[in-house]
Design an enzyme around this catalytic site. Structure first.
Site, PDB file in Angstrom:
ATOM      1  N   TRP A   1      -0.440   4.190  -2.519  1.00  0.00           N
ATOM      2  CA  TRP A   1      -1.721   4.656  -2.015  1.00  0.00           C
ATOM      3  C   TRP A   1      -1.527   5.602  -0.821  1.00  0.00           C
ATOM      4  CZ3 TRP A   1      -5.735   0.899   0.537  1.00  0.00           C
ATOM      5  CH2 TRP A   1      -7.021   1.447   0.469  1.00  0.00           C
TER       6      TRP A   1
ATOM      7  N   HIS B   1      11.433   1.285   2.071  1.00  0.00           N
ATOM      8  CA  HIS B   1      11.012  -0.052   2.486  1.00  0.00           C
ATOM      9  C   HIS B   1      11.968  -0.621   3.534  1.00  0.00           C
ATOM     10  CE1 HIS B   1       8.014  -0.116  -0.598  1.00  0.00           C
ATOM     11  NE2 HIS B   1       8.876  -0.182  -1.596  1.00  0.00           N
TER      12      HIS B   1
ATOM     13  N   SER C   1       1.223  -9.751  -4.538  1.00  0.00           N
ATOM     14  CA  SER C   1       1.490  -8.481  -5.205  1.00  0.00           C
ATOM     15  C   SER C   1       2.983  -8.329  -5.504  1.00  0.00           C
ATOM     16  CB  SER C   1       0.998  -7.327  -4.334  1.00  0.00           C
ATOM     17  OG  SER C   1       1.110  -6.098  -5.010  1.00  0.00           O
TER      18      SER C   1
ATOM     19  N   GLY D   1       0.786  -1.220   0.000  1.00  0.00           N
ATOM     20  CA  GLY D   1       0.000   0.000   0.000  1.00  0.00           C
ATOM     21  C   GLY D   1       0.818   1.269   0.000  1.00  0.00           C
TER      22      GLY D   1
END
Length: 332
Positions: A80, A138, A168, A77
């Site tokens: 987003w 990340h 994903s 996510g």
């Protein structure tokens, strides 16, 4: 500071590809961890060779109090959340957001150390941003800049259930990183923590341990899907912003999957096209249907389209191990 060891396992070797190859285990002893994470155990993360030259640069990276960081394990996510955070922090300036790509507005700190062949210097790109800076990463806590723990910028972390995250990430590996192997090999690598940024469980749980820090907001992808409006309100409060019902209506519509997929400033079309030219095998270049979109369907439970019952059971066991002996749940 770091202990660095080349990794050579059969599981990992099966998923090495043009975009991620030559993996290393980077370990930080417990004594060098921030006090809020010390528990007598060292931490490690799997990264690729191009990360090694920037690891110390990132540890010494200058952090400012007005920085805003969005951090996730890959494909949980991130895009987003970045778009939501940037707009909330910039007066819902949709027009400005359209004119500048998300990569420009909210750059990826360790990009050049996480994707082979991309070129450039992503650390310098972030260093040179005008303040207040919006930074995507990340990285697990152990690899973050030391000043994060003293300066305490705002950090928003998003988790996602491992089945959907792995699915994903598989599509990302196939269409961005250049992986041509079977999805089962990729799932094996995920489950055995033989992928870049692994181990997944430690990544999530270390940020969960930080959830009570005043500068940290912990979200879940599942909650964002269930009640995006409530999350928008929570993030607004965290950032010290306030918006009318009409403003939130407009942002909620802007953040719908359909809108995000059609949004050229967010949908990473340039990255997808770069990958087709750079990371695809000759067979993929000839036969690829060009149907992949960086922002896919965004649904919770989409793993069912790619994962057979055997792997569903294995991932369920994997999830149970992560959530055992703690109060964390992926479905909060």
């Amino acid at each position: 500071m770091f202990e660095i060891e080349k990794i050579n396992t059969a599981v990992l070797n099966r998923v090495e590809c043009p975009g991620t190859e030559k993996h290393y285990k980077i370990t930080l002893p417990d004594g060098l961890l921030p006090d809020c994470l010390k528990d007598g155990k060292a931490r490690y993360s799997v990264m690729i060779e191009t990360f090694l030259p920037i690891a110390e640069r990132i540890k010494k990276f200058q952090v400012y109090e007005d920085d805003v960081w969005v951090i996730t394990f890959p494909k949980c996510g991130t895009t987003w959340t970045q778009e939501m955070v940037w707009l909330l922090n910039n007066g819902l300036n949709f027009e400005r957001a359209k004119k500048h790509s998300l990569e420009e507005r909210f750059p990826f700190l360790e990009l050049t150390g996480a994707l082979n062949l991309i070129g450039g210097d992503s650390v310098s790109d972030v260093e040179n941003l005008s303040r207040p800076r919006h930074i995507k990463s990340h990285l697990p806590p152990m690899l973050l800049p030391d000043q994060v723990w003293t300066v305490k910028p705002n950090i928003i972390y998003v988790s996602r259930n491992p089945k959907d995250a792995a699915t994903s990430f598989y599509h990302h590996y196939r269409n961005i990183v250049g992986y041509d192997g079977p999805k089962e090999h990729f799932f094996d690598a995920f489950l055995s923590d033989n992928l870049i940024y692994a181990p997944f469980g430690n990544h999530v749980l270390d940020y969960w341990k930080l959830r009570d820090e005043l500068n940290v907001l912990f979200l879940t992808y599942e909650r964002m899907k269930r009640n995006l409006r409530a999350v928008i309100d929570e993030v607004s409060l965290f950032l010290g912003k306030s918006y009318s019902k009409q403003d939130v209506d407009a942002l909620e519509e802007h953040l719908s999957v359909e809108s995000m997929r059609a949004n050229k400033s967010c949908n990473m079309d340039a990255l997808v096209e770069w990958a087709r030219k750079t990371n695809y095998s000759e067979d993929r270049k000839r036969n690829d249907a060009k149907e992949f979109r960086f922002i896919r369907n965004g649904n919770v439970g989409s793993y069912r389209e790619d994962m057979n019952e055997k792997y569903v059971e294995q991932f369920n066991d994997y999830e149970k191990k992560i959530t055992a002996d703690n109060d964390f749940s992926f479905n909060m």
